[in-house]
Design an enzyme around this catalytic site. Structure first.
Site, mmCIF file in Angstrom:
data_model
loop_
_atom_site.group_PDB
_atom_site.id
_atom_site.type_symbol
_atom_site.label_atom_id
_atom_site.label_comp_id
_atom_site.label_asym_id
_atom_site.label_seq_id
_atom_site.Cartn_x
_atom_site.Cartn_y
_atom_site.Cartn_z
ATOM 1 N N ARG A 22 0.862 -1.176 0.000
ATOM 2 C CA ARG A 22 0.000 0.000 0.000
ATOM 3 C C ARG A 22 0.903 1.231 0.000
ATOM 4 N NH1 ARG A 22 -2.329 -3.448 4.019
ATOM 5 N NH2 ARG A 22 -4.446 -4.141 3.491
ATOM 6 N N LYS A 81 -2.289 -2.318 7.965
ATOM 7 C CA LYS A 81 -3.444 -1.773 8.658
ATOM 8 C C LYS A 81 -3.683 -2.509 9.968
ATOM 9 C CE LYS A 81 -6.126 -0.041 4.729
ATOM 10 N NZ LYS A 81 -7.423 -0.126 4.008
ATOM 11 N N HIS A 130 -2.167 3.299 -6.227
ATOM 12 C CA HIS A 130 -2.754 2.044 -5.733
ATOM 13 C C HIS A 130 -2.996 1.048 -6.867
ATOM 14 C CE1 HIS A 130 -4.186 0.193 -2.095
ATOM 15 N NE2 HIS A 130 -5.284 -0.227 -2.688
ATOM 16 N N ARG A 148 -0.581 -1.842 -6.959
ATOM 17 C CA ARG A 148 -0.883 -2.939 -6.020
ATOM 18 C C ARG A 148 -1.946 -3.859 -6.623
ATOM 19 N NH1 ARG A 148 -1.379 -4.513 -0.419
ATOM 20 N NH2 ARG A 148 -3.539 -4.722 0.270
ATOM 21 N N HIS A 175 -4.529 -8.729 3.467
ATOM 22 C CA HIS A 175 -5.971 -8.607 3.633
ATOM 23 C C HIS A 175 -6.435 -9.425 4.831
ATOM 24 C CE1 HIS A 175 -6.668 -7.543 -0.882
ATOM 25 N NE2 HIS A 175 -6.386 -6.490 -0.159
ATOM 26 N N TYR A 220 -10.122 -9.967 -6.930
ATOM 27 C CA TYR A 220 -9.098 -10.001 -7.974
ATOM 28 C C TYR A 220 -9.210 -11.245 -8.853
ATOM 29 C CZ TYR A 220 -6.898 -6.181 -5.425
ATOM 30 O OH TYR A 220 -6.659 -4.975 -4.815
#
Length: 297
Positions: free
Chosen positions: A142, A166, A240, A243, A266, A275
């Protein structure tokens, strides 16, 4: 408000950008209550919540409305369910507008090669620029993770990076031999030149701007815009997108979706699975280009 923001910061461990977004959403709701003279937000009813939702319809997209209401749901849950200071949760059963799911954009491999080939790496700034997008594309970082990288997070011998993602979740991502070599050159030669322009010579962030201070996410966006302009490219992408392209390429080449999930950091597999649809669409498009209609008769 300060109690709630502290809860987001220290208990939920949200980023400062996320906390600012929550505060803006709540401030907007408080302004609405003041303008309509509905009183304090610890006293309003479900009907008022529905009225607020309908007031957003003309000015905001369904996605923005979902975010605003989600912020308010989190706030009311904090005061009703955790602190038990409020008796009523007006947003608990609010029906939100549906958001059309858009597939993330990605860049085809020939476009990626053309983009990288267009970067002038004869300067220290050029070496930094190429390395930025090689890490976004080659390791799936990210942008916030890239700008947050510190020198201690890099292991050149093992060709790995410790990424602080995150929710304070760390993960390890690999890098290619080429990226590893370019990163070493940047750290030993180019970065010291950039750092010398700053008064803070103790700064240990990997990526620095032209002033020698820590590069920001906005700075990465500006670098990409400049590179696209200099190359006269027609690419319409954001940082982004690199990515997204990383994930799509891995799936196109047969990597298991759970391994891709791990590399991307994730929390939920469903986030990664979007994806797989891109991968299938890419496969179909390439098939149509390589096997025109009529040749299979």
């Amino acid at each position: 408000m300060e109690d709630f923001l502290s809860y987001l910061r220290y208990e939920k461990r949200y980023s400062e950008n996320t906390i600012t977004a929550y505060k803006n959403d709540i401030d907007h709701f408080i302004s609405f209550l003041d303008n309509e003279d509905f009183g304090d937000f610890d006293e309003i009813s479900h009907k008022v919540a529905e009225f607020y939702l309908s007031s957003l319809m003309d000015d905001y997209t369904p996605k923005s409305i979902q975010r605003k209401v989600s912020s308010l749901k989190t706030m009311y849950s904090y005061y009703v369910d955790i602190l038990k200071e409020f008796d009523n949760h007006p947003f608990r059963n609010i029906a939100l507008p549906k958001v059309e799911k858009r597939l993330p954009k990605f860049i085809y491999e020939d476009e990626i090669k053309e983009f990288f080939n267009s970067i002038d790496t004869s300067t220290d700034r050029g070496k930094r620029d190429k390395l930025i997008f090689e890490l976004l594309y080659g390791s799936g970082l990210r942008v916030s993770e890239l700008t947050g990288l510190r020198i201690k997070d890099i292991n050149l011998n093992q060709k790995i990076i410790v990424v602080h993602g995150k929710g304070s979740k760390d993960r390890i991502v690999p890098m290619s031999n080429e990226t590893r070599n370019e990163l070493e050159i940047y750290l030993l030669q180019s970065r010291p030149v950039l750092l010398s322009k700053s008064s803070d010579l103790e700064n240990d962030h990997v990526f620095l701007n032209f002033k020698g201070t820590t590069l920001t996410s906005r700075g990465v966006r500006d670098i990409l815009d400049r590179l696209i302009k200099e190359s006269s490219s027609t690419l319409r992408v954001s940082p982004h997108t690199f990515r997204h392209s990383f994930a799509t390429r891995l799936l196109n080449n047969g990597m298991d979706v759970r391994m891709v999930q791990e590399l991307l950091g994730h929390s939920n597999l469903s986030t990664t699975q979007i994806y797989t649809k891109i991968s299938k669409e890419s496969l179909i498009n390439q098939y149509k280009k390589s096997f025109p209609k009529g040749e299979n008769k």
